[in-house]
Design a protein around this motif. Structure first.
Motif, PDB file in Angstrom:
ATOM      1  N   SER A 189       0.832  -1.204   0.000  1.00  0.00           N
ATOM      2  CA  SER A 189       0.000   0.000   0.000  1.00  0.00           C
ATOM      3  C   SER A 189       0.865   1.252   0.000  1.00  0.00           C
ATOM      4  O   SER A 189       0.618   2.199  -0.756  1.00  0.00           O
ATOM      5  CB  SER A 189      -0.928  -0.020   1.217  1.00  0.00           C
ATOM      6  OG  SER A 189      -1.654   1.176   1.298  1.00  0.00           O
ATOM      7  N   GLY A 190       1.889   1.269   0.835  1.00  0.00           N
ATOM      8  CA  GLY A 190       2.774   2.426   0.912  1.00  0.00           C
ATOM      9  C   GLY A 190       3.553   2.649  -0.360  1.00  0.00           C
ATOM     10  O   GLY A 190       3.617   3.771  -0.883  1.00  0.00           O
ATOM     11  N   LEU A 191       4.151   1.601  -0.897  1.00  0.00           N
ATOM     12  CA  LEU A 191       4.985   1.738  -2.089  1.00  0.00           C
ATOM     13  C   LEU A 191       4.179   2.079  -3.333  1.00  0.00           C
ATOM     14  O   LEU A 191       4.659   2.788  -4.215  1.00  0.00           O
ATOM     15  CB  LEU A 191       5.786   0.452  -2.328  1.00  0.00           C
ATOM     16  CG  LEU A 191       6.895   0.192  -1.309  1.00  0.00           C
ATOM     17  CD1 LEU A 191       7.402  -1.234  -1.428  1.00  0.00           C
ATOM     18  CD2 LEU A 191       8.021   1.204  -1.478  1.00  0.00           C
ATOM     19  N   SER A 192       2.954   1.602  -3.424  1.00  0.00           N
ATOM     20  CA  SER A 192       2.145   1.866  -4.620  1.00  0.00           C
ATOM     21  C   SER A 192       1.407   3.194  -4.555  1.00  0.00           C
ATOM     22  O   SER A 192       0.879   3.654  -5.573  1.00  0.00           O
ATOM     23  CB  SER A 192       1.159   0.716  -4.861  1.00  0.00           C
ATOM     24  OG  SER A 192       0.247   0.602  -3.782  1.00  0.00           O
ATOM     25  N   ALA A 193       1.389   3.856  -3.398  1.00  0.00           N
ATOM     26  CA  ALA A 193       0.703   5.145  -3.263  1.00  0.00           C
ATOM     27  C   ALA A 193       1.296   6.165  -4.240  1.00  0.00           C
ATOM     28  O   ALA A 193       2.489   6.424  -4.223  1.00  0.00           O
ATOM     29  CB  ALA A 193       0.819   5.657  -1.833  1.00  0.00           C
ATOM     30  N   GLY A 194       0.447   6.685  -5.107  1.00  0.00           N
ATOM     31  CA  GLY A 194       0.902   7.654  -6.097  1.00  0.00           C
ATOM     32  C   GLY A 194       1.609   7.035  -7.287  1.00  0.00           C
ATOM     33  O   GLY A 194       2.060   7.735  -8.182  1.00  0.00           O
ATOM     34  N   GLY A 195       1.720   5.717  -7.286  1.00  0.00           N
ATOM     35  CA  GLY A 195       2.391   5.005  -8.371  1.00  0.00           C
ATOM     36  C   GLY A 195       1.404   4.184  -9.185  1.00  0.00           C
ATOM     37  O   GLY A 195       0.221   4.521  -9.266  1.00  0.00           O
ATOM     38  N   THR A 196       1.890   3.093  -9.761  1.00  0.00           N
ATOM     39  CA  THR A 196       1.069   2.244 -10.613  1.00  0.00           C
ATOM     40  C   THR A 196       1.178   0.797 -10.147  1.00  0.00           C
ATOM     41  O   THR A 196       2.283   0.270 -10.018  1.00  0.00           O
ATOM     42  CB  THR A 196       1.559   2.316 -12.082  1.00  0.00           C
ATOM     43  OG1 THR A 196       1.546   3.676 -12.496  1.00  0.00           O
ATOM     44  CG2 THR A 196       0.682   1.490 -12.994  1.00  0.00           C
ATOM     45  N   VAL A 197       0.050   0.175  -9.903  1.00  0.00           N
ATOM     46  CA  VAL A 197       0.026  -1.233  -9.526  1.00  0.00           C
ATOM     47  C   VAL A 197       0.109  -2.062 -10.806  1.00  0.00           C
ATOM     48  O   VAL A 197      -0.704  -1.902 -11.713  1.00  0.00           O
ATOM     49  CB  VAL A 197      -1.246  -1.585  -8.731  1.00  0.00           C
ATOM     50  CG1 VAL A 197      -1.347  -3.087  -8.509  1.00  0.00           C
ATOM     51  CG2 VAL A 197      -1.255  -0.833  -7.405  1.00  0.00           C
ATOM     52  N   THR A 198       1.119  -2.921 -10.871  1.00  0.00           N
ATOM     53  CA  THR A 198       1.301  -3.809 -12.019  1.00  0.00           C
ATOM     54  C   THR A 198       0.537  -5.115 -11.805  1.00  0.00           C
ATOM     55  O   THR A 198      -0.090  -5.633 -12.711  1.00  0.00           O
ATOM     56  CB  THR A 198       2.800  -4.129 -12.210  1.00  0.00           C
ATOM     57  OG1 THR A 198       3.524  -2.906 -12.227  1.00  0.00           O
ATOM     58  CG2 THR A 198       3.047  -4.892 -13.484  1.00  0.00           C
ATOM     59  N   LEU A 199       0.614  -5.634 -10.595  1.00  0.00           N
ATOM     60  CA  LEU A 199      -0.083  -6.857 -10.209  1.00  0.00           C
ATOM     61  C   LEU A 199      -0.557  -6.670  -8.773  1.00  0.00           C
ATOM     62  O   LEU A 199       0.262  -6.462  -7.866  1.00  0.00           O
ATOM     63  CB  LEU A 199       0.862  -8.069 -10.299  1.00  0.00           C
ATOM     64  CG  LEU A 199       0.301  -9.412  -9.842  1.00  0.00           C
ATOM     65  CD1 LEU A 199      -0.814  -9.877 -10.781  1.00  0.00           C
ATOM     66  CD2 LEU A 199       1.410 -10.455  -9.776  1.00  0.00           C
TER      67      LEU A 199
END
Length: 140
Positions: free
Chosen positions: A99-109
């Protein structure tokens, strides 16, 4: 035995990126060194002197390190050639990190249970770094 740590290059936003990683993983920086504090960098452009020469964030038994690239170093180009894999100790920790790392980014899987007996997900963070978060259910 030798250890392997990840070293990331950024185009001027290392401090912002590492403050983000610190907010996700916790802990304290082991070192933050600016170019202005390093011998031989006195002739650098004033703006470059404030940039990060070296930063280190211990995470578990490893260290995530980084730098700002400055002239005459070539600009950093992010691509698909590298991902950082994080093994979470618990399912809860895996969800928190993902959750923290994907915040503001893009979920690939999306983080999900996988056929090999792990909870696994992939995301590219808002700084262009690819992360794989894994929790092995067989892990003690």
């Amino acid at each position: 035995m030798a250890s392997i740590n990840t070293y990331l290059n950024f185009n001027g936003n290392t401090e912002e990126a590492f403050n983000f990683y610190k907010s996700v993983f916790g802990g304290e920086f082991a070192v933050v060194q600016r170019f202005k504090d390093s011998p031989g960098c006195e002739g650098m452009a004033v703006g470059d002197q404030e940039k990060i020469m070296h930063i280190a964030l211990p995470i578990g038994g490893n260290v995530l390190m980084g730098t700002d690239v400055t002239d005459p170093m070539p600009a950093s180009t992010f691509g698909t050639g590298i991902s950082i894999s994080v093994d979470a100790a618990t399912e809860e920790e895996a969800h928190q990190l993902f959750s923290g790392l994907s915040a503001g980014g893009t979920v690939t899987l999306e983080l999900q249970k996988m056929f090999w007996g792990a909870l696994f997900g992939m995301a590219t963070d808002k700084f262009g770094i690819q992360w794989m978060v894994n929790h092995d259910y067989g892990q003690k």
